[in-house]
Design an enzyme around this catalytic site. Structure first.
Site, PDB file in Angstrom:
ATOM      1  N   ARG A  85      62.493  63.983  15.549  1.00 20.06           N
ATOM      2  CA  ARG A  85      63.730  64.719  15.834  1.00 20.06           C
ATOM      3  C   ARG A  85      63.540  65.641  17.036  1.00 20.06           C
ATOM      4  O   ARG A  85      64.438  65.760  17.886  1.00 20.06           O
ATOM      5  CB  ARG A  85      64.146  65.539  14.609  1.00 20.06           C
ATOM      6  CG  ARG A  85      65.376  66.395  14.849  1.00 20.06           C
ATOM      7  CD  ARG A  85      65.773  67.173  13.619  1.00 20.06           C
ATOM      8  NE  ARG A  85      66.978  67.946  13.865  1.00 20.06           N
ATOM      9  CZ  ARG A  85      67.646  68.608  12.923  1.00 20.06           C
ATOM     10  NH1 ARG A  85      67.233  68.576  11.675  1.00 20.06           N
ATOM     11  NH2 ARG A  85      68.736  69.287  13.219  1.00 20.06           N
ATOM     12  N   ASN A 139      71.400  60.023   8.415  1.00 18.67           N
ATOM     13  CA  ASN A 139      72.048  59.972   9.725  1.00 18.67           C
ATOM     14  C   ASN A 139      71.403  58.937  10.644  1.00 18.67           C
ATOM     15  O   ASN A 139      70.215  58.650  10.512  1.00 18.67           O
ATOM     16  CB  ASN A 139      71.972  61.353  10.388  1.00 18.67           C
ATOM     17  CG  ASN A 139      73.012  62.307   9.853  1.00 18.67           C
ATOM     18  OD1 ASN A 139      74.147  61.926   9.613  1.00 18.67           O
ATOM     19  ND2 ASN A 139      72.616  63.551   9.663  1.00 18.67           N
ATOM     20  N   CYS A 159      79.000  62.333   4.054  1.00 16.77           N
ATOM     21  CA  CYS A 159      78.666  63.461   4.924  1.00 16.77           C
ATOM     22  C   CYS A 159      79.232  64.716   4.273  1.00 16.77           C
ATOM     23  O   CYS A 159      80.212  64.650   3.525  1.00 16.77           O
ATOM     24  CB  CYS A 159      79.268  63.251   6.314  1.00 16.77           C
ATOM     25  SG  CYS A 159      78.916  64.578   7.490  1.00 16.77           S
ATOM     26  N   HIS A 189      80.848  62.502  12.042  1.00 11.09           N
ATOM     27  CA  HIS A 189      80.518  63.494  13.059  1.00 11.09           C
ATOM     28  C   HIS A 189      81.441  63.417  14.268  1.00 11.09           C
ATOM     29  O   HIS A 189      81.097  63.884  15.354  1.00 11.09           O
ATOM     30  CB  HIS A 189      79.047  63.367  13.501  1.00 11.09           C
ATOM     31  CG  HIS A 189      78.091  63.816  12.450  1.00 11.09           C
ATOM     32  ND1 HIS A 189      76.737  63.888  12.658  1.00 11.09           N
ATOM     33  CD2 HIS A 189      78.289  64.215  11.166  1.00 11.09           C
ATOM     34  CE1 HIS A 189      76.132  64.312  11.555  1.00 11.09           C
ATOM     35  NE2 HIS A 189      77.068  64.508  10.637  1.00 11.09           N
ATOM     36  N   TYR A 236      80.678  68.936  15.399  1.00 15.17           N
ATOM     37  CA  TYR A 236      80.043  67.971  16.295  1.00 15.17           C
ATOM     38  C   TYR A 236      80.892  67.650  17.523  1.00 15.17           C
ATOM     39  O   TYR A 236      80.370  67.103  18.499  1.00 15.17           O
ATOM     40  CB  TYR A 236      79.698  66.689  15.530  1.00 15.17           C
ATOM     41  CG  TYR A 236      78.603  66.916  14.525  1.00 15.17           C
ATOM     42  CD1 TYR A 236      77.264  66.782  14.878  1.00 15.17           C
ATOM     43  CD2 TYR A 236      78.901  67.299  13.226  1.00 15.17           C
ATOM     44  CE1 TYR A 236      76.253  67.012  13.972  1.00 15.17           C
ATOM     45  CE2 TYR A 236      77.890  67.533  12.302  1.00 15.17           C
ATOM     46  CZ  TYR A 236      76.574  67.398  12.679  1.00 15.17           C
ATOM     47  OH  TYR A 236      75.579  67.649  11.775  1.00 15.17           O
TER      48      TYR A 236
END
Length: 412
Positions: A85, A139, A159, A189, A236
């Protein structure tokens, strides 16, 4: 699956509190990280015991054994961990593109790492428990859910953005969360709250007028976005509406991945305390607020055939007519033992529909790259993404993505 996650105590707490909604008899935590399981598993047992829940908790690194006889399998995976990440959030910045784990070039990298792993898990679940439902919280949820559904798995994507808005709006309005219905429309998102209904009346204009400043602060966007568009965008959308500002912030400030990694170390130290028998307050800062309640409600609807309306990720099937039927959208849906069935949606305004169509095309290309591999497929997906969209950027980012992810991409 991913039972050693620091999220798991949140989920277990939801099972304990909502036992009437979903009477779990056995919870199996599956994770390849035995060290994490030895911390999270005993805490899960203590949480259930503290609240008088009779369910049994076990844990294993053996995926097949864990899936055997399951009614439902919840996926919460991070292939490559926080280290991957951190890379997703940094190397795109070299091209002046946002670095983020679910969208843009970083989101594509996560999809490429994740889709093959999830599909392997799903196939093994199908062999061990053919009737099990898969609830995906991994995700990028839209792409992962599309991969699962395209492969014929019994799956629904989930989500926590919608339930987070529902709870926030209920608190601001002084009503119970169950009284608040959202017209939540778009992709995972990439959604907008187009109306907020309480008692049959749309109170969204009132919400924006009376509480716009507080909502905008949470979104980290100017209140003018809501005043001018008449909707509440998801957090987002900030990566699209304020892209260059976000890039500057990411270059100058600490990465979210580094913050989460530090938080996870602290959480795991707390979990090791044999006296701890409830989820710690620090877990609220980890993210995933109300995840447990959304997961419990969705799983209960699938297993108990309730037909409840919940915001989920499912095949479009004509709901948004400008998208292919096999696109995965995030909208309110009736959920029963046959799956999630999106409810009718008002025509989406061109301002929003254009972005949804563009990102849907990217998601199609991203899934092609995840399933088939190949530099040119990765390049095409990046070129299609609205946050990249330039030949030189797409080419350079393709090279960087492959360089940083070779150990996770068998074809690379």
């Amino acid at each position: 699956m991913g039972g050693g996650s620091t999220y798991t105590p949140e989920l277990v707490d939801g099972f304990a509190r909502l036992r009437d909604v979903l009477p779990v008899t056995e919870l199996v935590l599956v994770d390849p990280d035995a060290r994490r399981l030895e911390l999270v598993g005993p805490l899960a047992r203590r949480i259930l015991a503290r609240q008088g829940h009779p369910g049994r908790v076990t844990w294993t690194a053996d995926l097949d054994a864990g899936a055997d006889g399951a009614d439902a399998v919840l996926l919460q995976l991070r292939v490559g961990g926080q280290a991957a990440r951190l890379q997703d959030e940094t190397w795109p910045l070299e091209c002046g593109c946002v670095g983020q784990e679910t969208t843009g070039a970083g989101g594509l990298a996560k999809a490429l790492r994740t889709v093959p792993v999830v599909l392997d898990i799903a196939e093994r679940v199908r062999r061990r428990s053919p009737g099990a439902w898969i609830v995906d919280f991994t995700n990028p949820v839209g792409i992962v859910t599309r991969a699962l559904l395209a492969a014929g798995h019994r799956a629904v994507g989930l989500c926590n953005v919608a339930i987070g808005f529902q709870r926030k709006f209920a608190r601001l309005l002084g009503v119970a969360p169950g009284e608040v219905a959202l017209e939540h429309t778009g992709l995972n998102h990439l959604t907008w709250e187009r109306s907020v209904t309480v008692g049959g009346r749309d109170v969204l204009p009132r919400l924006i007028a009376e509480h716009g400043d507080a909502i905008a602060a949470d979104l980290r966007m100017p209140r003018a976005v809501m005043d001018r568009l008449g909707v509440v965008p998801s957090y987002y959308l900030r990566y699209f509406y304020r892209h260059d500002e976000v890039v500057r912030e990411l270059r100058d400030g600490p990465s979210r991945a580094a913050q989460v990694a530090a938080m996870e170390r602290e959480l795991l130290a707390l979990y090791a305390d044999p006296a701890l028998d409830e989820k710690p307050a620090l877990l609220e800062k980890r993210g995933g607020a109300f995840y447990s309640e959304a997961a419990v409600a969705l799983t209960a609807s699938l297993l108990r055939d309730t037909g409840d309306v919940q915001v989920v990720n499912a095949f479009n099937n004509g709901t948004l007519p400008f998208l292919p039927d096999d696109a995965v959208i995030e909208v309110p849906a009736a959920v029963d033992a046959r799956g999630a069935h999106p409810l009718p949606v008002r025509p989406l305004e061109p301002l929003f529909a254009g972005l949804v169509a563009s990102v849907t095309a990217y998601e199609h290309l991203a899934l092609e790259a995840a399933l088939k591999g190949g530099r040119e497929r990765v390049f095409a997906a990046l070129l299609a993404h609205p946050l990249v969209g330039q030949l030189d950027h797409a080419d350079r980012l393709t090279g960087a993505l492959l360089a940083h992810n070779r150990e996770h991409l068998a074809w690379a």
